[in-house]
Structures are given as C-alpha cells and as structure tokens.
Design an enzyme around this catalytic site. Structure first.
Site, PDB file in Angstrom:
ATOM      1  N   ARG A 175      65.278  20.589  52.488  1.00 53.15           N
ATOM      2  CA  ARG A 175      65.097  21.881  51.792  1.00 53.15           C
ATOM      3  C   ARG A 175      65.604  23.055  52.628  1.00 53.15           C
ATOM      4  O   ARG A 175      66.031  24.068  52.099  1.00 53.15           O
ATOM      5  CB  ARG A 175      63.613  22.066  51.420  1.00 53.15           C
ATOM      6  CG  ARG A 175      63.260  23.435  50.893  1.00 53.15           C
ATOM      7  CD  ARG A 175      62.009  23.448  50.019  1.00 53.15           C
ATOM      8  NE  ARG A 175      60.882  22.741  50.575  1.00 53.15           N
ATOM      9  CZ  ARG A 175      60.139  23.173  51.606  1.00 53.15           C
ATOM     10  NH1 ARG A 175      60.405  24.315  52.186  1.00 53.15           N
ATOM     11  NH2 ARG A 175      59.112  22.466  52.024  1.00 53.15           N
TER      12      ARG A 175
ATOM     13  N   TYR B 190      76.557  37.823  30.513  1.00 50.11           N
ATOM     14  CA  TYR B 190      75.897  36.560  30.174  1.00 50.11           C
ATOM     15  C   TYR B 190      74.458  36.829  29.721  1.00 50.11           C
ATOM     16  O   TYR B 190      73.722  37.588  30.363  1.00 50.11           O
ATOM     17  CB  TYR B 190      75.918  35.628  31.393  1.00 50.11           C
ATOM     18  CG  TYR B 190      75.198  34.336  31.120  1.00 50.11           C
ATOM     19  CD1 TYR B 190      75.569  33.522  30.048  1.00 50.11           C
ATOM     20  CD2 TYR B 190      74.126  33.937  31.902  1.00 50.11           C
ATOM     21  CE1 TYR B 190      74.897  32.352  29.768  1.00 50.11           C
ATOM     22  CE2 TYR B 190      73.454  32.750  31.633  1.00 50.11           C
ATOM     23  CZ  TYR B 190      73.834  31.966  30.565  1.00 50.11           C
ATOM     24  OH  TYR B 190      73.157  30.807  30.282  1.00 50.11           O
TER      25      TYR B 190
ATOM     26  N   ASP C 277      79.456  38.668  39.534  1.00 47.71           N
ATOM     27  CA  ASP C 277      79.441  37.315  38.974  1.00 47.71           C
ATOM     28  C   ASP C 277      80.909  36.940  38.738  1.00 47.71           C
ATOM     29  O   ASP C 277      81.563  37.471  37.840  1.00 47.71           O
ATOM     30  CB  ASP C 277      78.635  37.316  37.664  1.00 47.71           C
ATOM     31  CG  ASP C 277      78.530  35.925  37.047  1.00 47.71           C
ATOM     32  OD1 ASP C 277      79.401  35.072  37.326  1.00 47.71           O
ATOM     33  OD2 ASP C 277      77.588  35.697  36.261  1.00 47.71           O
TER      34      ASP C 277
ATOM     35  N   LYS D 120      80.412  25.655  36.080  1.00 47.18           N
ATOM     36  CA  LYS D 120      81.576  25.889  35.211  1.00 47.18           C
ATOM     37  C   LYS D 120      82.856  25.378  35.879  1.00 47.18           C
ATOM     38  O   LYS D 120      82.995  24.191  36.073  1.00 47.18           O
ATOM     39  CB  LYS D 120      81.658  27.374  34.860  1.00 47.18           C
ATOM     40  CG  LYS D 120      80.316  27.993  34.460  1.00 47.18           C
ATOM     41  CD  LYS D 120      79.684  27.345  33.256  1.00 47.18           C
ATOM     42  CE  LYS D 120      78.380  28.065  32.885  1.00 47.18           C
ATOM     43  NZ  LYS D 120      77.611  27.342  31.893  1.00 47.18           N
TER      44      LYS D 120
END
Ligand code: PLP
Length: 379
Positions: free
Chosen positions: A51, A103, A175, A200
C-alpha cells in the site's frame, strides 16, 4: 533513462529496465503485499508494504512522469480516485474553477462530496481566459481544466490559464485524459498538476481501470498526496499497474492512428446534411481550433456529433451502426458510440441530440461505411 529522449522512445523504455536478477526484458509483475525487512524494520530494497509502494507501481509511475515531463507521479485505482485525491489536498475554504463542459464525475464530485470537505466548485467558461480571470478571487486555490473537454471537445488555452493561476497564487491542474501526453503536455505550458484516467488511452484496450496524478515538482503537494494515498489506501493493484505500463508502450503509435481515423470521421460527419454540428478541434470551423493547433500535436481520437433531428435522430443513428459499439468509456482499440445525455443521470447537461464517438483503430473505410448506415437510418 535520460528524460531528453523523445516521447516515442520514452513510451517504449521508461520504467522498463531489465530485471537485474534474471535479465527478463519484459517488466516483472510483483504481487507481493509485503517485503522482507531487518529485525528493526530496516528496508532491504526500499519497500515495506504494497500500500505504501511497490516495484510494479514504481515502474508505471516512472514512465508516467517521464511522458508528462513531470518530477513524480502517483497511480490510483481509477481516474475518479486520482481526481478526488488531488481535490482533497486543498484546504477547507478553497474554491476551484471547473469548466462548463467537463466529465460528469467531476460535476458530481463538486456537487455531492467536495462541499462536505469545505471545498466549493464553480463552473466557468474556460474557453474564454477573460471569463476565468474575472472569476478569480482570494478563495480560488485551483483552476481545474479539462481540454479537450468531455463530451463537447472544448479547448482551453493552458498557457493563458497558467498565467492567470500564477497571478493569483493558485494552482493549475489539467485533466489530460483525452489528449494524453502524446498530443499535449500541460506541465510544459505551466500547469502544476496533470490528472489522467489511465482507463482510457493509456491502458488502451478497455481492460484495466486506473488513474494517475503527475506533479511538476516533488514538493509539499506531492508529499501530501503520496502520504494520503498510503494512509487512505487509495491505490492501484500491481496487476493493473502492469497492464497500464504495457499499454503505455504503444501509446504514441496508437494515438497517431486514433487521430488519423478521427479526422476522417469528423470530416465525413460534417459533410452530412442531417448533421447540425461536429465537435472536433481539428476542424477549421471549431471555435478554438487555433488554440488547439498551437498547444496540441494532433487533435485526438474523440469526436462528438449533434443531429438536426435532436434526441430521436441521435438514438436512431446509434441504433443503426454495427461496428461502433454502444458503450460508455473511450480510448480503447475498438470504436464506441454513446448518447451522453442518457448516461448522465437525472440532470443531463449534454445536448439531447449529441452522440460521443471514441474512434478506434479499425480501418477508416470500414468506420465510414458503418457511419453511413447510421446516416441512412435518419431517412
Ligand atoms: N476524466 C475524464 C475526461 C473522463 O472521461 C473520465 C471517465 O470517462 C474520468 C476522468 C474518470 O475516469 P475513471 O472512469 O477511470 O474513473
């Protein structure tokens, strides 16, 4: 790998050093959640617990930072996880200026969750730097840009936004999911932070979710985000990191093909009498074409189209195509089509007659034949 190498070379090699133990050329996938240490927790090879950090994720982060020209990167379990992590680094009382077209997840984050943390989101037309400058105020800590925007492919002038942010001692975050670093490098234009949905184009095969933040500097913001990720556990699984790194290797080659196909699709649709408007920054008639041509290397693989017949025509078109799959998401090798207003929840903001196309890597002529089927269905 020296960062002065060209982007195509970085995409193939960054984070790809061969395994020192066995010479394997393809990167190993380390699934171990824990790493052996000494009796007083002395680290043997820099790692302790998955982690906090792990070798497969390190390779991906090295590659992401190299491609964006950043100082450091952090990988997350999805694009939304990365976006949330960035916005939650802001102190309570902060305002963030987000684009009018963006978005839908960013709008929901701003409406539902960020206010609980004392962070307020304001929408502003980011295609107009004067409107952004006028919207600045003492509480604005960040301009959050998305260019090209989802789904209307609007373009913001990143150099202009960065100058405005700097004047007001605010950060510029971008973004960069639609453009990818292959087409646009926001950090070189003055941004402080780049965010990706690696789900994407970076993953590129519609089979791995992920997100990333790339930082211009290894500064307090980076340290804060890295520490928060360690403690809140907002991580990317090693197998997902491995698949994403594999996707990055062919990103520049795929983007070139996506762009070439998308241009053909945009030009074909723009020539149809039943089409009201094509949103593609590569078309000379796009309102921000000049800015896009200045700050992008090419115009991307996303095209949106609006029909004169509105919602009914859009749905008839989407129902008639065969090669374009009706599905959400984008950036994979296969072409997808989506009626955005139908997936945006109870208060859609996309025009009712708009379809968003993620133009894939099929042969362009096959794609145009398929779109002709959609046009024929409009009568
Ligand atoms: N940003 C943009 C521009 C997107 O298109 C998406 C998803 O479609 C996201 C962020 C969110 O990414 P993810 O679905 O990986 O959480």
């Amino acid at each position: 790998m020296p960062t002065e190498r060209r982007l195509e070379t970085l995409a193939v090699h960054a984070g790809g050093e061969s395994d020192p133990h066995n010479g394997a050329v393809a990167p190993p996938l380390h699934l171990s959640t824990t790493f052996r240490h000494g009796p007083a927790a002395e680290r043997m090879a820099g790692y302790e617990y998955q982690r906090e950090g792990n070798p497969t994720q390190d390779r991906l982060e090295t590659a992401l930072a190299a491609l964006e020209g950043g100082a450091a990167a952090l990988a997350y379990g999805s694009g939304m996880a990365a976006m949330t992590a960035a916005l939650e680094c802001l102190p309570p009382g902060s305002e963030v200026l987000i684009p009018e077209d963006c978005y839908a997840g960013l709008r929901s984050l701003g409406a539902e969750f960020l206010p609980e943390r004392g962070v307020t989101v304001r929408r502003v037309d980011q295609t107009d730097p004067a409107a952004v400058a006028a919207a600045m105020g003492p509480a604005v800590r960040m301009i959050w840009a998305e260019t090209p925007s989802n789904p209307q492919l609007r373009i913001a002038d990143l150099a202009a936004l960065s100058a405005i942010a700097r004047q007001h001692d605010a950060l510029l975050a971008v973004d960069n999911t639609f453009a990818t670093p292959v087409l646009q490098q926001p950090l070189a234009l003055g941004a402080d932070l780049v965010m990706h949905s690696t789900t994407k184009y970076m993953g590129g095969h519609s089979d791995v979710m992920g997100g990333a933040l790339v930082f211009a500097r290894r500064d307090a913001l980076f340290e804060k985000a890295a520490h928060r990720r360690h403690i809140t556990g907002n991580i990317l699984a090693p197998f997902s990191a491995w698949l994403t790194l594999r996707g990055l290797r062919s990103l520049p080659a795929r983007m070139a093909w996506h762009c070439a196909n998308a241009r053909r699709v945009a030009e074909f649709l723009a020539a149809q009498p039943t089409v009201a408007r094509v949103h593609y920054p590569g078309l000379a008639g796009h309102p921000n074409h000049a800015v896009a041509a200045r700050q992008m290397r090419d115009f991307g693989g996303m095209v949106s189209v609006e029909f004169k017949g509105g919602r009914e025509a859009a749905l008839a078109f989407a129902g008639a195509v065969e090669l374009f799959t009706n599905a959400t998401s984008l950036g994979g090798v296969e072409s997808l089509i989506e009626h955005r207003a139908s997936v945006e929840g109870p208060n859609p903001v996309s025009p009712p007659g708009l379809l968003r196309l993620s133009v894939g890597l099929e042969h362009a002529e096959d794609l145009l034949e398929d779109l002709a089927r959609g046009i024929a269905a409009l009568g």
